[in-house]
Scaffold this motif. Structure first.
Motif, PDB file in Angstrom:
ATOM      1  N   GLU A   2      16.031 -15.515  -0.409  1.00  0.00           N
ATOM      2  CA  GLU A   2      16.817 -15.308  -1.395  1.00  0.00           C
ATOM      3  C   GLU A   2      18.516 -14.281   0.050  1.00  0.00           C
ATOM      4  OE1 GLU A   2      18.215 -15.764  -3.805  1.00  0.00           O
ATOM      5  OE2 GLU A   2      16.804 -16.468  -5.083  1.00  0.00           O
ATOM      6  N   GLY A   3      17.821 -14.412   1.614  1.00  0.00           N
ATOM      7  CA  GLY A   3      18.909 -14.067   2.293  1.00  0.00           C
ATOM      8  C   GLY A   3      18.727 -12.357   2.594  1.00  0.00           C
ATOM      9  N   VAL A   4      17.486 -11.935   1.538  1.00  0.00           N
ATOM     10  CA  VAL A   4      16.661 -10.359   2.233  1.00  0.00           C
ATOM     11  C   VAL A   4      16.003 -10.293   4.070  1.00  0.00           C
ATOM     12  CG1 VAL A   4      15.963  -8.589   1.567  1.00  0.00           C
ATOM     13  CG2 VAL A   4      16.646 -10.585  -0.445  1.00  0.00           C
ATOM     14  N   ASN A   5      16.412  -9.556   4.055  1.00  0.00           N
ATOM     15  CA  ASN A   5      15.975  -9.518   5.837  1.00  0.00           C
ATOM     16  C   ASN A   5      14.569  -8.635   6.139  1.00  0.00           C
ATOM     17  OD1 ASN A   5      18.496 -10.319   7.330  1.00  0.00           O
ATOM     18  ND2 ASN A   5      19.874  -8.264   6.961  1.00  0.00           N
ATOM     19  N   LEU A   6      14.062  -9.485   6.733  1.00  0.00           N
ATOM     20  CA  LEU A   6      12.213  -8.498   6.851  1.00  0.00           C
ATOM     21  C   LEU A   6      12.363  -7.011   6.888  1.00  0.00           C
ATOM     22  CD1 LEU A   6      10.567 -11.940   8.926  1.00  0.00           C
ATOM     23  CD2 LEU A   6       9.979 -10.540   6.621  1.00  0.00           C
ATOM     24  N   ASP A   7      13.324  -6.807   7.641  1.00  0.00           N
ATOM     25  CA  ASP A   7      13.495  -5.718   7.872  1.00  0.00           C
ATOM     26  C   ASP A   7      14.095  -4.470   7.338  1.00  0.00           C
ATOM     27  OD1 ASP A   7      14.106  -3.516  10.054  1.00  0.00           O
ATOM     28  OD2 ASP A   7      15.865  -3.067   9.363  1.00  0.00           O
ATOM     29  N   ASP A   8      14.376  -5.252   6.238  1.00  0.00           N
ATOM     30  CA  ASP A   8      14.329  -4.560   4.821  1.00  0.00           C
ATOM     31  C   ASP A   8      13.450  -4.593   3.837  1.00  0.00           C
ATOM     32  OD1 ASP A   8      16.950  -3.458   5.795  1.00  0.00           O
ATOM     33  OD2 ASP A   8      18.083  -5.483   4.605  1.00  0.00           O
ATOM     34  N   ILE A   9      12.270  -4.956   3.927  1.00  0.00           N
ATOM     35  CA  ILE A   9      11.597  -4.768   3.367  1.00  0.00           C
ATOM     36  C   ILE A   9      10.226  -4.359   3.050  1.00  0.00           C
ATOM     37  CG2 ILE A   9       9.906  -6.695   1.809  1.00  0.00           C
ATOM     38  CD1 ILE A   9      11.721  -8.828   2.908  1.00  0.00           C
ATOM     39  N   TYR A  10       9.831  -3.502   2.020  1.00  0.00           N
ATOM     40  CA  TYR A  10       9.042  -2.868   2.273  1.00  0.00           C
ATOM     41  C   TYR A  10       7.919  -2.703   1.235  1.00  0.00           C
ATOM     42  CZ  TYR A  10      11.521   0.150   5.249  1.00  0.00           C
ATOM     43  OH  TYR A  10      12.167   0.246   6.935  1.00  0.00           O
ATOM     44  N   ILE A  11       6.524  -3.481   1.499  1.00  0.00           N
ATOM     45  CA  ILE A  11       5.409  -3.775   1.286  1.00  0.00           C
ATOM     46  C   ILE A  11       4.732  -3.071   0.734  1.00  0.00           C
ATOM     47  CG2 ILE A  11       3.871  -5.255   0.777  1.00  0.00           C
ATOM     48  CD1 ILE A  11       6.228  -7.151   0.150  1.00  0.00           C
ATOM     49  N   ASP A  12       4.697  -2.187  -0.819  1.00  0.00           N
ATOM     50  CA  ASP A  12       3.631  -1.079  -0.980  1.00  0.00           C
ATOM     51  C   ASP A  12       2.870  -1.830  -1.448  1.00  0.00           C
ATOM     52  OD1 ASP A  12       2.597   0.287  -2.088  1.00  0.00           O
ATOM     53  OD2 ASP A  12       3.897   1.809  -3.238  1.00  0.00           O
ATOM     54  N   PRO A  13       1.243  -1.697  -0.908  1.00  0.00           N
ATOM     55  CA  PRO A  13       0.243  -2.414  -1.397  1.00  0.00           C
ATOM     56  C   PRO A  13      -0.900  -1.778  -2.563  1.00  0.00           C
ATOM     57  CG  PRO A  13      -0.477  -1.264   0.800  1.00  0.00           C
ATOM     58  CD  PRO A  13       1.180  -1.451   0.579  1.00  0.00           C
ATOM     59  N   LEU A  14      -0.357  -0.736  -3.214  1.00  0.00           N
ATOM     60  CA  LEU A  14      -0.505  -0.522  -4.493  1.00  0.00           C
ATOM     61  C   LEU A  14      -2.453   0.213  -3.731  1.00  0.00           C
ATOM     62  CD1 LEU A  14      -0.124  -2.732  -6.881  1.00  0.00           C
ATOM     63  CD2 LEU A  14       0.811  -0.409  -6.506  1.00  0.00           C
ATOM     64  N   ILE A  15      -1.918   1.201  -3.546  1.00  0.00           N
ATOM     65  CA  ILE A  15      -3.251   2.059  -3.876  1.00  0.00           C
ATOM     66  C   ILE A  15      -4.358   2.726  -4.527  1.00  0.00           C
ATOM     67  CG2 ILE A  15      -4.769   4.191  -3.099  1.00  0.00           C
ATOM     68  CD1 ILE A  15      -2.137   4.059  -0.600  1.00  0.00           C
ATOM     69  N   LYS A  16      -5.229   1.837  -4.344  1.00  0.00           N
ATOM     70  CA  LYS A  16      -5.895   2.759  -6.035  1.00  0.00           C
ATOM     71  C   LYS A  16      -7.157   3.787  -5.235  1.00  0.00           C
ATOM     72  CE  LYS A  16      -6.439  -1.875  -7.544  1.00  0.00           C
ATOM     73  NZ  LYS A  16      -6.952  -3.617  -8.432  1.00  0.00           N
ATOM     74  N   PRO A  17      -7.612   4.976  -6.203  1.00  0.00           N
ATOM     75  CA  PRO A  17      -8.390   5.661  -5.985  1.00  0.00           C
ATOM     76  C   PRO A  17      -9.713   5.196  -5.575  1.00  0.00           C
ATOM     77  CG  PRO A  17      -7.580   6.104  -8.078  1.00  0.00           C
ATOM     78  CD  PRO A  17      -7.334   4.652  -7.592  1.00  0.00           C
ATOM     79  N   ILE A  18     -10.045   5.800  -4.313  1.00  0.00           N
ATOM     80  CA  ILE A  18     -11.661   5.756  -3.765  1.00  0.00           C
ATOM     81  C   ILE A  18     -12.388   6.253  -4.794  1.00  0.00           C
ATOM     82  CG2 ILE A  18     -11.553   8.260  -2.646  1.00  0.00           C
ATOM     83  CD1 ILE A  18     -12.151   4.620  -1.271  1.00  0.00           C
ATOM     84  N   SER A  19     -12.260   7.460  -5.284  1.00  0.00           N
ATOM     85  CA  SER A  19     -13.347   7.590  -6.682  1.00  0.00           C
ATOM     86  C   SER A  19     -13.635   6.304  -7.309  1.00  0.00           C
ATOM     87  CB  SER A  19     -12.234   9.099  -7.554  1.00  0.00           C
ATOM     88  OG  SER A  19     -11.669   8.532  -7.836  1.00  0.00           O
ATOM     89  N   ALA A  20     -12.674   5.823  -7.832  1.00  0.00           N
ATOM     90  CA  ALA A  20     -12.999   4.383  -8.869  1.00  0.00           C
ATOM     91  C   ALA A  20     -13.290   3.631  -8.059  1.00  0.00           C
ATOM     92  CB  ALA A  20     -11.497   3.646  -9.028  1.00  0.00           C
ATOM     93  N   GLY A  21     -13.939   3.291  -6.496  1.00  0.00           N
ATOM     94  CA  GLY A  21     -14.576   2.139  -6.165  1.00  0.00           C
ATOM     95  C   GLY A  21     -14.472   2.659  -4.378  1.00  0.00           C
ATOM     96  N   GLU A  22     -15.339   2.449  -4.087  1.00  0.00           N
ATOM     97  CA  GLU A  22     -15.777   2.877  -2.907  1.00  0.00           C
ATOM     98  C   GLU A  22     -14.764   2.311  -1.722  1.00  0.00           C
ATOM     99  OE1 GLU A  22     -18.961   0.333  -3.452  1.00  0.00           O
ATOM    100  OE2 GLU A  22     -18.437   1.726  -4.367  1.00  0.00           O
ATOM    101  N   LYS A  23     -14.261   0.978  -1.378  1.00  0.00           N
ATOM    102  CA  LYS A  23     -14.353  -0.432  -1.396  1.00  0.00           C
ATOM    103  C   LYS A  23     -12.596  -0.357  -1.152  1.00  0.00           C
ATOM    104  CE  LYS A  23     -18.120  -3.025  -0.190  1.00  0.00           C
ATOM    105  NZ  LYS A  23     -18.249  -4.597  -0.777  1.00  0.00           N
ATOM    106  N   ASN A  24     -12.411   0.742  -1.891  1.00  0.00           N
ATOM    107  CA  ASN A  24     -10.196   0.902  -2.454  1.00  0.00           C
ATOM    108  C   ASN A  24      -9.669   0.954  -1.252  1.00  0.00           C
ATOM    109  OD1 ASN A  24     -10.353  -0.472  -4.541  1.00  0.00           O
ATOM    110  ND2 ASN A  24     -10.915   1.422  -5.669  1.00  0.00           N
TER     111      ASN A  24
END
Length: 265
Positions: free
Chosen positions: A151-173
């Protein structure tokens, strides 16, 4: 390193009270404190005022702009509030928090990204919901980046949030997020990753310790932006020390400056 100051959020009691009292001086004080502590963007979020969010967003932005020359991150689930904030946010290149790969959210937010030429925080969520596996997280991130750049958005303008899940809910989070960050940064050179750190420690004791150490671990995998409280001395100290150790601080100047400011005992 791009730091998004998170303190102007009406989910915080003091900010909510300031909005109710129309105490613009307090809002300005918080904005200025974040700038002085090293923020590069100021997040503005009034999502708890659902019935008056558009008007509240306009008032908050106006007051923040009286105190700082930093650009703003306009943060809302409501596209109308996003646009209201963007119209008034005149300090440089604004940021939107956030878009997802969910069809309704994508269709509502993408036009604002393009019209106002903003940076964009993109959450790893699609029409199937939050990622259930790390493979889902990586797939959604790849999809969002591909679609935004198409869509023409520059890579430098994109900030991906990978979504952090609590370590208390799973030791591999924790390790799964670290693996996702590394994949995203290596597969899409020029893109950025960001997150709020506090989810990792939810429901555990000594949360501040876990948050600080996880920040250092994510930086080692390539994360280059955080949504955080820059006025928190311990977090700022960990950030500067990590930048120095990762070769991101020429001649250790930032670390030495932090030492002289009293960040380290």
């Amino acid at each position: 390193m791009l730091i998004i100051g998170e303190l102007i959020n009406t989910s915080r009691k003091a900010i909510r009270e300031a909005v109710l009292k129309k105490d613009g001086q307090y809002i300005q004080q918080i904005a200025k404190a974040q700038e002085e502590a090293g923020a590069t963007y100021i997040d503005v979020n009034c999502g708890t005022f659902m019935e008056t969010e558009v008007e509240t967003m306009e008032w908050l932005v106006e007051n923040v702009l009286q105190a700082t020359s930093l650009p703003l991150c306009i943060d809302s689930p409501n596209p109308l509030a996003l646009e209201a904030g963007l119209k008034k946010a005149i300090n440089g290149k604004s940021m939107i928090n956030s878009i997802t790969d969910e069809t309704p959210r994508w269709n509502a937010v993408l036009p604002l990204v393009k019209e106002y030429n903003t940076k964009i925080v993109a959450l790893c969520i699609d029409d199937g919901g939050m990622p259930k596996t790390n493979e889902d997280r990586i797939r959604i991130a790849d999809s969002i980046i591909t679609k935004l750049t198409a869509e023409g958005v520059n890579l430098d303008d994109i900030y991906i949030d990978p979504l952090i899940k609590p370590i208390s809910a799973g030791e591999k989070n924790g390790i799964e997020v670290l693996q996702a960050i590394q994949h995203i940064m290596e597969s899409h050179p020029g893109v950025h990753t960001t997150c709020g750190l506090s989810n990792i420690s939810y429901a555990l004791p000594a949360r501040k310790v876990l948050n600080r150490l996880f920040m250092v671990q994510t930086m080692a995998r390539g994360m280059d932006s955080y949504i955080m409280d820059p006025t928190n001395k311990e977090m700022r100290a960990a950030l500067l020390a990590s930048q120095t150790l990762l070769g991101q601080d020429r001649f250790s100047r930032k670390f030495i400056k932090g030492f002289r400011e009293g960040l380290y005992e």
